[in-house]
Design a protein around this motif. Structure first.
Motif, PDB file in Angstrom:
ATOM      1  N   MET A 130      91.654 -26.294-109.693  1.00 53.22           N
ATOM      2  CA  MET A 130      90.328 -26.776-110.069  1.00 53.22           C
ATOM      3  C   MET A 130      89.545 -25.785-110.913  1.00 53.22           C
ATOM      4  O   MET A 130      88.635 -26.146-111.639  1.00 53.22           O
ATOM      5  CB  MET A 130      89.507 -27.067-108.804  1.00 53.22           C
ATOM      6  N   GLY A 131      89.895 -24.500-110.805  1.00 54.99           N
ATOM      7  CA  GLY A 131      89.044 -23.500-111.425  1.00 54.99           C
ATOM      8  C   GLY A 131      87.789 -23.320-110.582  1.00 54.99           C
ATOM      9  O   GLY A 131      87.541 -24.062-109.622  1.00 54.99           O
ATOM     10  N   GLN A 132      86.981 -22.345-110.912  1.00 58.43           N
ATOM     11  CA  GLN A 132      85.782 -22.061-110.113  1.00 58.43           C
ATOM     12  C   GLN A 132      84.766 -23.189-110.236  1.00 58.43           C
ATOM     13  O   GLN A 132      84.261 -23.490-111.303  1.00 58.43           O
ATOM     14  CB  GLN A 132      85.146 -20.743-110.544  1.00 58.43           C
ATOM     15  N   GLY A 133      84.460 -23.825-109.098  1.00 60.23           N
ATOM     16  CA  GLY A 133      83.466 -24.899-109.095  1.00 60.23           C
ATOM     17  C   GLY A 133      83.934 -26.172-109.756  1.00 60.23           C
ATOM     18  O   GLY A 133      83.129 -27.050-110.053  1.00 60.23           O
ATOM     19  N   GLY A 134      85.248 -26.311-109.996  1.00 60.34           N
ATOM     20  CA  GLY A 134      85.755 -27.527-110.613  1.00 60.34           C
ATOM     21  C   GLY A 134      85.381 -27.674-112.075  1.00 60.34           C
ATOM     22  O   GLY A 134      84.998 -28.757-112.526  1.00 60.34           O
ATOM     23  N   VAL A 135      85.512 -26.567-112.823  1.00 64.21           N
ATOM     24  CA  VAL A 135      85.063 -26.572-114.218  1.00 64.21           C
ATOM     25  C   VAL A 135      85.959 -27.399-115.127  1.00 64.21           C
ATOM     26  O   VAL A 135      85.551 -27.752-116.231  1.00 64.21           O
ATOM     27  CB  VAL A 135      84.968 -25.129-114.763  1.00 64.21           C
ATOM     28  N   ASN A 136      87.198 -27.695-114.672  1.00 64.13           N
ATOM     29  CA  ASN A 136      88.108 -28.408-115.560  1.00 64.13           C
ATOM     30  C   ASN A 136      88.175 -29.912-115.283  1.00 64.13           C
ATOM     31  O   ASN A 136      89.120 -30.579-115.677  1.00 64.13           O
ATOM     32  CB  ASN A 136      89.518 -27.802-115.479  1.00 64.13           C
TER      33      ASN A 136
END
Length: 583
Positions: A466-472
């Motif tokens: 997801m990357g940090q905080g769902g950035v993608n």
């Protein structure tokens, strides 16, 4: 000092290392105190008579004492480091554990940047207080009293110099400490402001780029950075007076001792070796006072950090757990009985006023109203994120204050207005709802939330990072993943706080259809679009924190002016059955 006493209680597991370090400092001081006496004998007996045997013997003893002092110093560093870092780790863990116990009302007391500072900078200050402050704290009084004693034995009259110069130095240092103390608190507050600016800029970096506001953010950062620089400069402007005050007193004392000591030598009341040893003790005593002043400055700063850390550790959870809590929620029925709520006792008015509602188990309820109507505030009282100021909120026929928080919140699933995802894979995020869910269960929840549509296009599927905080992932995708995560809890009450605002109407219709199949689950849907709630069993209109009207879509469209205005602004035509929806 009570703050320091409380904070240093976390040193108890490391008492063995701490006491060993203190003992080693004491032994090191003894070795260092012996060296001037040996040097005195070398100068008085070996040098005048050119007796190499005395010189070699005394020199060898001095070397042995120096090596032993070095070894004890190294061992001290080892044990002090273990104690200091263990202490800091225990403090950070205690703060973090306490933070997990906080309720929403507790979190309102502390800003996020302040909590970050308290767990990092303030803990580091306490670590340094132990790692670098322990040695001078123990060494200074030992060297002071031993040095004075040895100097007194060498020449009692010259010791009068100490009785004059040492109190002068102590008075100067006490003045410095009283000036610096309040300034450290201001400095730590400036660190909070700096951390807040950095955190906000990093969180919103994409918006900053999109609006080309880099120069503006630089100016904002410069403001808080200058604030910290000014606070630090003002603090250390007084703190650095420590060194020149020490040097002035030390050199004055040396001149006086050399003057009177020289006269004693000329009158054969003192030897050169004794004067040399005496000067060594003078330097050791004054250095001990100087180190002690440094400890006081460090303790002054530590007091500020200890007070800030203690404020977190002693913050009591706002929500009390009953002595004999109810362990299970019977069903999804919800009752508000004359409920009023304000976020703060000092607030001028209630956020919610005299709300009375009955929601049967399994019902689907829409909640609409203008911005600031307290829609989110209303549903936050159900899982007891806040307690009602007056009145009673019941779930499953029981007052929510009678449940254990874990049981109540397991039975109430809430998709927050702000969609939050964590670092890790999609699978990791979904399993927040059910840690033991297998892939089949995960995919079933994703299909109900229409998240399978984009997950199947991802090469790694559920294992996509997801990357940090769902950035993608996009905003709509985040919302669907959050819905799937909440469905995995299998709650008795489902709350959707405007959680489909970023989803297109077709997808929203599919999600509503999937939720309609959950007949045994009470569903509360906060929405801005009438299409999101028009099929609900009942619709609640909130206005300025009060229940303005309750009814079905048809009833409200026929009788309520606020609902009619909202409908007219969102729909084409006057079809009361909801046809002619603007797509």
């Amino acid at each position: 000092m009570q703050d320091l006493k409380h904070i240093f209680s976390y040193l108890k597991p490391y008492r063995r290392d701490l006491f060993l370090a203190i003992g080693l400092v004491f032994v090191e001081c003894i070795f260092e105190m012996v060296i001037p006496m040996l040097m005195s004998d070398l100068v008085d007996q070996g040098v005048p008579s050119h007796d190499m045997q005395v010189i070699m013997l005394q020199g060898s003893k001095m070397i042995i004492c120096a090596v032993l002092a070095l070894i004890t110093g190294l061992l001290y560093a080892r044990f002090a480091a273990r104690a200091a870092n263990g202490f800091a780790a225990a403090l950070r863990e205690a703060e973090y554990r306490k933070l997990q116990q906080f309720d929403f009302a507790n979190l309102d007391h502390f800003s996020t940047p302040s909590l970050v500072t308290r767990m990092t900078t303030d803990v580091t200050v306490m670590l340094n207080a132990v790692a670098t402050g322990l040695r001078p704290l123990v060494r200074s009084p030992v060297m002071l009293f031993m040095g004075l004693g040895m100097a007194f034995l060498l020449n009692a009259k010259l010791t009068i110099v100490f009785l004059i110069t040492t109190p002068i130095l102590a008075a100067i240092l006490a003045w410095i400490v009283t000036k610096v103390g309040p300034l450290y608190d201001r400095q730590q507050t400036a660190v909070d402001h700096l951390n807040g600016r950095v955190q906000e800029a990093l969180t919103a970096i994409r918006a900053i780029k999109a609006f080309v506001r880099g120069d503006y953010e630089n100016e904002q950062f410069e403001t808080v950075n200058d604030e910290l620089a000014a606070a630090s400069t003002n603090t250390f402007r007084y703190a650095v007076l420590n060194l020149p005050a020490f040097q002035a007193v030390m050199y004055t004392a040396i001149v006086c001792i050399m003057w009177y000591g020289g006269n004693f030598i000329l009158t054969d009341r003192m030897t050169v070796g004794e004067l040399t040893a005496f000067l060594s003790y003078v330097l050791q005593v004054l250095n001990s006072v100087m180190m002690f002043s440094g400890v006081f400055l460090q303790l002054t700063r530590s007091l500020t950090s200890a007070r800030r850390i203690r404020a977190v550790l002693e913050e009591q959870p706002a929500l009390a757990t009953p002595a004999d809590p109810v362990a299970a929620v019977a069903d999804g029925s919800i009752d508000f009985a004359d409920v009023s709520f304000k976020y703060s006792a000092a607030a001028a008015r209630d956020a919610l006023s005299h709300v009375t509602l009955h929601i049967p188990a399994g019902a689907t309820v829409g909640i609409i109203g203008g911005t600031g109507a307290a829609k989110t505030t209303l549903v936050q009282l159900i899982p007891r994120l806040y307690d009602a100021t007056s009145g009673t909120v019941k779930v499953g026929g029981q007052d929510v204050r009678r449940y254990s928080l874990a049981a109540l919140r397991d039975a109430v699933g809430i998709v927050l207005q702000k969609n939050l995802l964590f670092s890790g894979t999609i699978r990791d995020n979904l399993r927040w709802g059910d840690p033991n869910a297998d892939d089949e269960t995960l995919w079933a929840a994703c299909r109900a939330a229409c998240a399978d549509e984009f997950l199947e296009r991802m090469p790694d599927g559920l294992d996509t990072d997801m990357g940090q905080g769902g950035v993608n992932v996009s905003g709509g995708q985040k919302q669907r993943l959050c819905i799937a995560r909440t469905l995995l809890k299998h709650p008795k009450v489902l709350i959707f706080d405007d959680s489909t605002s970023a989803v297109d109407t077709a997808t929203e219709g599919k999600i509503r259809h999937a939720l309609a199949a959950l007949t045994d689950v009470t569903k509360l849907i906060i929405a801005q679009r009438i299409t999101s709630v028009m099929d609900a069993d009942m619709i609640v209109i909130l206005d300025d924190g009060k229940v303005h009207a309750v009814g079905t879509h048809k009833e409200l469209l026929a009788n309520n002016t606020i609902y009619q205005e909202i409908y007219a602004s969102q729909m084409k035509g006057d079809d009361a059955d909801g046809k002619g929806i603007q797509r």
